[in-house]
Design a protein around this motif. Structure first.
Motif, PDB file in Angstrom:
ATOM      1  N   LYS A 100       0.838  -1.203   0.000  1.00  7.17           N
ATOM      2  CA  LYS A 100       0.000   0.000   0.000  1.00  7.17           C
ATOM      3  C   LYS A 100       0.877   1.259   0.000  1.00  7.17           C
ATOM      4  O   LYS A 100       0.601   2.229  -0.725  1.00  7.17           O
ATOM      5  CB  LYS A 100      -0.925   0.004   1.211  1.00  7.17           C
ATOM      6  CG  LYS A 100      -1.784   1.260   1.299  1.00  7.17           C
ATOM      7  CD  LYS A 100      -2.464   1.392   2.641  1.00  7.17           C
ATOM      8  CE  LYS A 100      -3.142   2.743   2.757  1.00  7.17           C
ATOM      9  NZ  LYS A 100      -3.658   3.011   4.115  1.00  7.17           N
ATOM     10  N   LYS A 102       3.892   1.631  -1.138  1.00 10.65           N
ATOM     11  CA  LYS A 102       4.484   1.796  -2.462  1.00 10.65           C
ATOM     12  C   LYS A 102       3.437   2.329  -3.461  1.00 10.65           C
ATOM     13  O   LYS A 102       3.753   3.132  -4.338  1.00 10.65           O
ATOM     14  CB  LYS A 102       5.037   0.464  -2.959  1.00 10.65           C
ATOM     15  CG  LYS A 102       6.248  -0.029  -2.173  1.00 10.65           C
ATOM     16  CD  LYS A 102       6.734  -1.373  -2.709  1.00 10.65           C
ATOM     17  CE  LYS A 102       7.964  -1.859  -1.933  1.00 10.65           C
ATOM     18  NZ  LYS A 102       8.432  -3.192  -2.429  1.00 10.65           N
ATOM     19  N   ALA A 103       2.182   1.852  -3.289  1.00  9.90           N
ATOM     20  CA  ALA A 103       1.107   2.310  -4.181  1.00  9.90           C
ATOM     21  C   ALA A 103       0.840   3.800  -3.988  1.00  9.90           C
ATOM     22  O   ALA A 103       0.605   4.528  -4.966  1.00  9.90           O
ATOM     23  CB  ALA A 103      -0.169   1.508  -3.909  1.00  9.90           C
ATOM     24  N   ILE A 104       0.893   4.257  -2.748  1.00 11.42           N
ATOM     25  CA  ILE A 104       0.681   5.684  -2.472  1.00 11.42           C
ATOM     26  C   ILE A 104       1.755   6.519  -3.162  1.00 11.42           C
ATOM     27  O   ILE A 104       1.462   7.580  -3.747  1.00 11.42           O
ATOM     28  CB  ILE A 104       0.684   5.954  -0.952  1.00 11.42           C
ATOM     29  CG1 ILE A 104      -0.475   5.212  -0.266  1.00 11.42           C
ATOM     30  CG2 ILE A 104       0.585   7.458  -0.681  1.00 11.42           C
ATOM     31  CD1 ILE A 104      -1.848   5.606  -0.749  1.00 11.42           C
ATOM     32  N   ALA A 106       3.354   5.640  -5.854  1.00 12.37           N
ATOM     33  CA  ALA A 106       3.083   5.569  -7.296  1.00 12.37           C
ATOM     34  C   ALA A 106       1.968   6.533  -7.682  1.00 12.37           C
ATOM     35  O   ALA A 106       2.019   7.179  -8.734  1.00 12.37           O
ATOM     36  CB  ALA A 106       2.726   4.140  -7.693  1.00 12.37           C
ATOM     37  N   ILE A 107       0.963   6.632  -6.817  1.00 13.48           N
ATOM     38  CA  ILE A 107      -0.157   7.553  -7.085  1.00 13.48           C
ATOM     39  C   ILE A 107       0.351   8.990  -7.115  1.00 13.48           C
ATOM     40  O   ILE A 107      -0.009   9.780  -7.995  1.00 13.48           O
ATOM     41  CB  ILE A 107      -1.262   7.397  -6.021  1.00 13.48           C
ATOM     42  CG1 ILE A 107      -1.947   6.039  -6.144  1.00 13.48           C
ATOM     43  CG2 ILE A 107      -2.305   8.517  -6.150  1.00 13.48           C
ATOM     44  CD1 ILE A 107      -2.895   5.709  -5.003  1.00 13.48           C
ATOM     45  N   GLN A 114       0.626   1.162 -12.105  1.00 12.45           N
ATOM     46  CA  GLN A 114       1.501   0.520 -11.109  1.00 12.45           C
ATOM     47  C   GLN A 114       0.821   0.502  -9.746  1.00 12.45           C
ATOM     48  O   GLN A 114       0.893  -0.492  -9.022  1.00 12.45           O
ATOM     49  CB  GLN A 114       2.830   1.273 -11.032  1.00 12.45           C
ATOM     50  CG  GLN A 114       3.817   0.658 -10.031  1.00 12.45           C
ATOM     51  CD  GLN A 114       5.086   1.490  -9.861  1.00 12.45           C
ATOM     52  OE1 GLN A 114       5.255   2.520 -10.502  1.00 12.45           O
ATOM     53  NE2 GLN A 114       5.988   1.034  -9.010  1.00 12.45           N
ATOM     54  N   ALA A 115       0.130   1.608  -9.404  1.00 15.84           N
ATOM     55  CA  ALA A 115      -0.565   1.683  -8.121  1.00 15.84           C
ATOM     56  C   ALA A 115      -1.660   0.616  -8.037  1.00 15.84           C
ATOM     57  O   ALA A 115      -1.842  -0.010  -6.985  1.00 15.84           O
ATOM     58  CB  ALA A 115      -1.169   3.074  -7.934  1.00 15.84           C
ATOM     59  N   ARG A 136      -7.920   1.573  -3.603  1.00 14.76           N
ATOM     60  CA  ARG A 136      -7.902   1.162  -5.006  1.00 14.76           C
ATOM     61  C   ARG A 136      -9.067   1.816  -5.769  1.00 14.76           C
ATOM     62  O   ARG A 136      -8.921   2.200  -6.934  1.00 14.76           O
ATOM     63  CB  ARG A 136      -7.980  -0.363  -5.127  1.00 14.76           C
ATOM     64  CG  ARG A 136      -7.720  -0.849  -6.562  1.00 14.76           C
ATOM     65  CD  ARG A 136      -7.574  -2.352  -6.648  1.00 14.76           C
ATOM     66  NE  ARG A 136      -8.838  -3.050  -6.463  1.00 14.76           N
ATOM     67  CZ  ARG A 136      -9.018  -4.363  -6.651  1.00 14.76           C
ATOM     68  NH1 ARG A 136      -7.965  -5.119  -7.028  1.00 14.76           N
ATOM     69  NH2 ARG A 136     -10.175  -4.930  -6.448  1.00 14.76           N
ATOM     70  N   VAL A 139      -8.159   5.141  -7.027  1.00 16.80           N
ATOM     71  CA  VAL A 139      -7.323   5.107  -8.235  1.00 16.80           C
ATOM     72  C   VAL A 139      -8.208   4.928  -9.467  1.00 16.80           C
ATOM     73  O   VAL A 139      -7.992   5.551 -10.507  1.00 16.80           O
ATOM     74  CB  VAL A 139      -6.269   3.987  -8.145  1.00 16.80           C
ATOM     75  CG1 VAL A 139      -5.455   3.920  -9.436  1.00 16.80           C
ATOM     76  CG2 VAL A 139      -5.344   4.217  -6.958  1.00 16.80           C
TER      77      VAL A 139
END
Length: 364
Positions: A100, A102-104, A106-107, A114-115, A136, A139
């Protein structure tokens, strides 16, 4: 699920199969969006000339504001969802939290694909986290995929019914689909749980359109009720029509009718009431000088106001009628509507007499 509801659902599905154009009904937009989100193909709406009655509800009549952000429903295959029955270990929770984070990142860099991959990985590791689904969903909103966002928001709210983010993202998604009323409901709930500026801005866009829909529905509901009331009004029965015909035959349009007894007067009063006519009751006497002066005018008024009933009573001939009306001088005129005295004139005042006839009888 209740057997009766299942049966109703089967009937509805059969109706849609036989008439797919039902799916284009505005009130079924939510169902159409759901089918599209599952990858279903909806037959295009047939191009026919609409036949519209005055009280048909046509939501397309409404001119909505703030429609620039409305998009076509997305029908991509659903992303992977976690197993709600899975047992989650502490290590899995930690790994999900790392994905999560890492997703933040990426966002924040605009790497939304990627997120999505990182958040999907986190959801599979920890399918019991409401915030993962809601994140999610946010996104999907950025990618203008409202149906996908709604699926994740629904799942987030199943896990945590008090998820402000779940309600907010679902409200924003529904607004993107033009589902203004549903969007307003979600955004109101989100604002009560955890108010923020993004919700406030969304409400400013959604509320005017939702209110237009509500006023539109109220308008056509009034029209529908008026039509139902009109249909419910009993038609005049032949017996009533015959009675009205008899009542009219008892009245002589354009003539002064002499009354010689209480019984005759009651018949005329009843006939005038049934036909909703003004009745003028004139008391006179042969020895009365003012009466001789006003009588020709009274006759001419009867010819002029032919929908008014003009009666004439000689107080010496019909003593009982004069007594019933407490006549103390002549000429005296009483004005009667629907069986009730509404006015009177005492004396041979021709101007006042005609003015009151015109006042109480309405247009010629």
């Amino acid at each position: 699920m209740d057997i009766g509801k299942v049966s109703e659902l089967k009937e509805f599905i059969e109706s849609c199969k036989s008439n797919p154009s039902l799916l284009h009904t505005p009130s079924l937009q939510f169902f159409k969006s759901y089918l599209l989100s599952l990858g279903a193909r909806i037959p295009p709406q047939p191009k026919t000339e609409p036949v519209v009655d005055d009280d048909d509800i046509i939501e397309s009549d409404i001119e909505f504001d703030n429609t620039d952000d409305v998009v076509q429903p997305d029908n991509d295959p659903p992303h992977k969802m976690g197993d709600p029955s899975a047992q989650v270990t502490d290590d899995q929770r930690d790994a999900a939290q790392l994905s999560k984070s890492k997703a933040i990142d990426a966002i924040s860099q605009g790497n939304f694909d990627q997120a999505l991959d990182l958040l999907t990985q986190a959801i599979l590791l920890n399918p019991h986290s409401s915030i993962l689904y809601a994140t999610r969903a946010s996104v999907f909103i950025k990618l203008k995929k409202p149906n996908a966002a709604i699926r994740d928001s629904d799942t987030a709210l199943k896990i945590n019914p008090d998820s402000a983010k779940g309600y907010k993202i679902r409200g924003l998604s529904r607004a993107m689909l033009g589902l203004w009323t549903e969007a307003l409901t979600d955004l109101h709930v989100a604002s009560k749980i955890d108010y923020d500026e993004e919700i406030a801005m969304a409400l400013k866009k959604v509320e005017p359109n939702a209110h237009k829909i509500e006023e539109h529905r109220k308008k056509y509901e009034r029209l529908r009720k008026q039509k139902e009331q009109k249909r419910a009004q009993p038609k005049k029965q032949p017996q009533n029509q015959a009675q009205d015909k008899d009542a009219l035959s008892a009245l002589k349009d354009g003539q002064v009718i002499g009354v010689h007894s209480v019984g005759e007067l009651e018949t005329k009063l009843s006939a005038a009431s049934k036909t909703s006519r003004l009745l003028v009751l004139y008391f006179t006497a042969t020895w009365c000088g003012p009466c001789r002066y006003i009588s020709p005018l009274y006759t001419s008024l009867a010819e002029k106001y032919q929908r008014v009933v003009f009666l004439k009573v000689d107080i010496d001939e019909a003593v009982d009628v004069a007594a019933r009306w407490n006549v103390s001088s002549v000429p005296t005129f009483f004005f009667v509507k629907n069986g009730k005295e509404v006015d009177s004139v005492v004396g041979a005042d021709k101007n006042t007499l005609e003015r009151k006839i015109a006042q109480h009888s309405g247009p010629l």
